[in-house]
Design a protein around this motif. Structure first.
Motif, mmCIF file in Angstrom:
data_model
loop_
_atom_site.group_PDB
_atom_site.id
_atom_site.type_symbol
_atom_site.label_atom_id
_atom_site.label_comp_id
_atom_site.label_asym_id
_atom_site.label_seq_id
_atom_site.Cartn_x
_atom_site.Cartn_y
_atom_site.Cartn_z
ATOM 1 N N PHE A 1 0.819 -1.226 0.000
ATOM 2 C CA PHE A 1 0.000 0.000 0.000
ATOM 3 C C PHE A 1 0.848 1.270 0.000
ATOM 4 C CE2 PHE A 1 -2.742 -3.143 2.204
ATOM 5 C CZ PHE A 1 -3.770 -3.163 1.272
ATOM 6 N N TYR A 2 0.367 2.264 -0.720
ATOM 7 C CA TYR A 2 0.979 3.606 -0.714
ATOM 8 C C TYR A 2 -0.022 4.600 -0.129
ATOM 9 C CZ TYR A 2 4.707 1.800 -3.620
ATOM 10 O OH TYR A 2 5.776 1.090 -4.089
ATOM 11 N N ASP B 1 4.814 12.417 -3.564
ATOM 12 C CA ASP B 1 3.901 12.629 -2.427
ATOM 13 C C ASP B 1 3.326 11.346 -1.843
ATOM 14 O OD1 ASP B 1 4.133 15.357 -2.188
ATOM 15 O OD2 ASP B 1 2.661 15.726 -3.790
ATOM 16 N N LEU B 2 3.871 10.190 -2.222
ATOM 17 C CA LEU B 2 3.376 8.930 -1.640
ATOM 18 C C LEU B 2 4.478 8.248 -0.849
ATOM 19 C CD1 LEU B 2 1.247 7.282 -4.502
ATOM 20 C CD2 LEU B 2 0.594 9.052 -2.864
ATOM 21 N N ILE B 3 4.052 7.485 0.144
ATOM 22 C CA ILE B 3 4.985 6.708 0.942
ATOM 23 C C ILE B 3 4.443 5.289 1.076
ATOM 24 C CG2 ILE B 3 3.968 7.526 3.149
ATOM 25 C CD1 ILE B 3 6.858 7.351 4.321
ATOM 26 N N LYS B 4 5.356 4.307 1.005
ATOM 27 C CA LYS B 4 4.934 2.900 1.106
ATOM 28 C C LYS B 4 4.947 2.482 2.568
ATOM 29 C CE LYS B 4 7.394 -1.191 0.035
ATOM 30 N NZ LYS B 4 8.184 -1.970 -0.953
ATOM 31 N N ILE C 1 0.608 12.180 7.505
ATOM 32 C CA ILE C 1 0.222 11.258 6.423
ATOM 33 C C ILE C 1 -1.293 11.064 6.499
ATOM 34 C CG2 ILE C 1 0.394 8.858 5.598
ATOM 35 C CD1 ILE C 1 3.297 8.885 6.551
ATOM 36 N N ASP C 2 -1.943 11.074 5.341
ATOM 37 C CA ASP C 2 -3.403 10.925 5.321
ATOM 38 C C ASP C 2 -3.772 9.455 5.563
ATOM 39 O OD1 ASP C 2 -6.074 10.850 4.955
ATOM 40 O OD2 ASP C 2 -6.066 11.637 2.897
ATOM 41 N N MET D 1 -3.009 3.841 -3.333
ATOM 42 C CA MET D 1 -2.558 2.953 -4.406
ATOM 43 C C MET D 1 -2.139 1.629 -3.796
ATOM 44 S SD MET D 1 0.168 4.024 -7.294
ATOM 45 C CE MET D 1 1.619 3.251 -6.734
ATOM 46 N N SER D 2 -2.345 0.551 -4.560
ATOM 47 C CA SER D 2 -1.873 -0.752 -4.077
ATOM 48 C C SER D 2 -1.236 -1.516 -5.226
ATOM 49 C CB SER D 2 -3.029 -1.544 -3.472
ATOM 50 O OG SER D 2 -3.952 -1.877 -4.467
ATOM 51 N N GLN D 3 -0.362 -2.454 -4.881
ATOM 52 C CA GLN D 3 0.272 -3.303 -5.889
ATOM 53 C C GLN D 3 0.297 -4.722 -5.362
ATOM 54 O OE1 GLN D 3 4.201 -1.653 -6.453
ATOM 55 N NE2 GLN D 3 3.513 -0.189 -7.992
#
Ligand SMILES: Cc1cc2nc3c(=O)[nH]c(=O)nc-3n(C[C@H](O)[C@H](O)[C@H](O)COP(=O)(O)OP(=O)(O)OC[C@H]3O[C@@H](n4cnc5c(N)ncnc54)[C@H](O)[C@@H]3O)c2cc1C
Length: 418
Positions: free
Chosen positions: A232-233, A270-273, A318-319, A326-328
């Motif tokens: 997840f991000y 602007d995203l963090i895993k 962080i929200d 986002m997911s992978q």
């Protein structure tokens, strides 16, 4: 049937492990063939994507020396290719002060002379702006950071080609037989091509069990369970730069329930895993790509735990409230004890075929050292003088004989199946 050549070493599976082994073998002048069932750098296995963490902090004493050696080999390969795949920062391991895994990590840092600092709640907050509960500690070590997986596998493949290896994708291997007359192995593809090798290494990731069941001695089932995991991000609300390696932000792991880990922000703007170390059992050829589990209890619980952890650790920076943006999907290959399998297949294949799999969600950082070990073993057989011999004793298949659980551990499993 087409006869497609003779090689010193044939490697089946071009993920991180197979590609690294192909590079190591070709560099030593061995005539090497690397075979892959899908396109090179595909996204259906375990070695694709934007980030893997590297850390020397393991509760088991045998992994830390391997990581330290691997770091050197990552740098060697980088200097040969001329670009970076490893972005170093500190590693921070958080958890209850009495957590058995974390205590074992600290003991191993001492045993292997790994520089480490133990921070309390106040120190963790002021140094990293990471909040931990009053009764938790944070263990900070110098060797941490992010590896770029797709870029790194491409690097190994490019270097293997540079040293003379032959690489062939869209070649699914369906049979491996002994060639007693010529002391070697015959490897056959679904399309009827045949390749002859003096030795063969199988690095088939989540397909390992299927392939070995087909080609090994009757009834041979390796204890490797494919597991589909989702990464997840989350959206950064504060300053992205505060979560960057440049600002000294660490790669991190949290030894609570569940085990949560993440990387500094460097993959998507602007995203963090931040994600849970876990997943659900699957057939690698019948993936749901996360869809079938999207609204399940297991997934809802994982996201719920992550939200709560992010809220308490990073607050409003962080929200967490709106959930991941986002997911992978990716595959783990789990063994019952979460330790690797690196061994000769034995039986009719004796020392001619080796297997390396079951990397249990923590193999990427070791790809350079695993590649080197495999080539040492393939070249020298069981009697080979292999560096890290003491460490790899823990990865023998024999540990499961009459003991399905494998290596005994004095601490809890890290991966959670849901
Ligand atoms: C989401 C996620 C996060 C992770 N995070 C970390 C981390 O932070 N740190 C870390 O160290 N590790 C991490 N890992 C684990 C690490 O990525 C894996 O251990 C490693 O990539 C395994 O590589 P592999 O080569 O064994 O498998 P794979 O990359 O799956 O390669 C196996 C290859 O074999 C091919 N193949 C299979 N059968 C055949 C056949 N019959 N014929 C021809 N080809 C075949 C497959 O197509 C595949 O390309 C993570 C894994 C995932 C999924």
């Amino acid at each position: 049937m087409e006869n497609s050549g003779r090689f010193d070493l044939i490697i089946i599976g071009a993920g991180a492990m197979g590609s690294s082994a192909a590079y190591q073998a070709a560099k030593r002048g061995q005539k090497t063939l690397l075979l892959e069932q899908f396109d090179f750098l595909h996204h259906r296995g375990s070695s694709h994507g934007e980030s893997r963490t590297i850390r020397a902090t393991y509760p088991e004493p045998y992994y830390s020396p391997m990581v330290i050696e691997s770091e050197k080999l990552w740098r060697e390969a980088e200097s040969e290719i001329g670009y970076n795949v490893f972005f170093k920062t500190e590693q921070i391991d958080l958890g209850p002060a009495d957590n058995s895994s974390l205590l074992a990590v600290v003991a191993n840092c001492k045993k292997h002379s790994i520089n480490h600092r133990i921070l309390n709640r106040h120190q963790s907050n002021s140094r990293f702006s990471i909040s931990i509960p009053e009764d938790w500690i944070a263990v900070v070590t110098e060797l941490g950071g992010v590896l770029k997986p797709t870029k790194a596998v491409a690097m190994f493949q490019t270097l293997a080609i540079k040293h003379g290896a032959v690489l062939k994708d869209k070649t699914e291997i369906v049979d491996v037989e002994m060639d007693e007359c010529r002391s070697g192995v015959l490897v056959s593809s679904r399309l009827g091509e045949k390749f002859w090798g003096r030795k063969c290494i199988v690095t088939a990731g989540a397909w390992m069990c299927k392939l070995v069941e087909k080609v090994g001695d009757r009834g041979m089932v390796l204890p490797i369970q494919p597991v589909e995991t989702t990464v997840f991000y989350w959206k950064i609300k504060g300053e992205e730069v505060d979560f960057s390696i440049g600002a000294g932000f660490p790669s991190f792991a949290s030894y609570g329930e569940p085990y949560i880990y993440g990387t500094p922000a460097l993959e998507f703007p602007d995203l963090i895993k931040i994600t849970v170390h876990g997943g659900r059992e699957c057939d690698p050829d019948k993936r749901t790509w996360g869809a079938a589990v999207a609204g399940t209890e297991g997934m809802t619980m994982a996201i719920g735990c992550l939200k709560e952890w992010i809220r308490s650790t990073f607050g409003e920076r962080i929200d967490w409230e709106d959930g991941p943006v986002m997911s992978q999907s990716c595959l783990y290959s789990m063994t019952p004890d979460e330790d690797y399998i690196i061994d000769f297949l034995g039986g009719k294949f004796n020392e001619y075929v080796m297997v390396a799999g079951g990397f249990s969600g923590h193999g990427f950082k070791m790809a350079p050292v695993v590649g080197r070990i495999l080539v040492d073993l393939a070249s020298g057989g069981k009697a080979a003088a292999v560096q890290l011999n003491e460490e790899i004793k823990h990865f023998k298949l024999g540990r499961f004989e009459g003991n399905p659980r494998g290596n005994a551990k004095g601490f809890e499993d890290q991966v959670r199946l849901r």
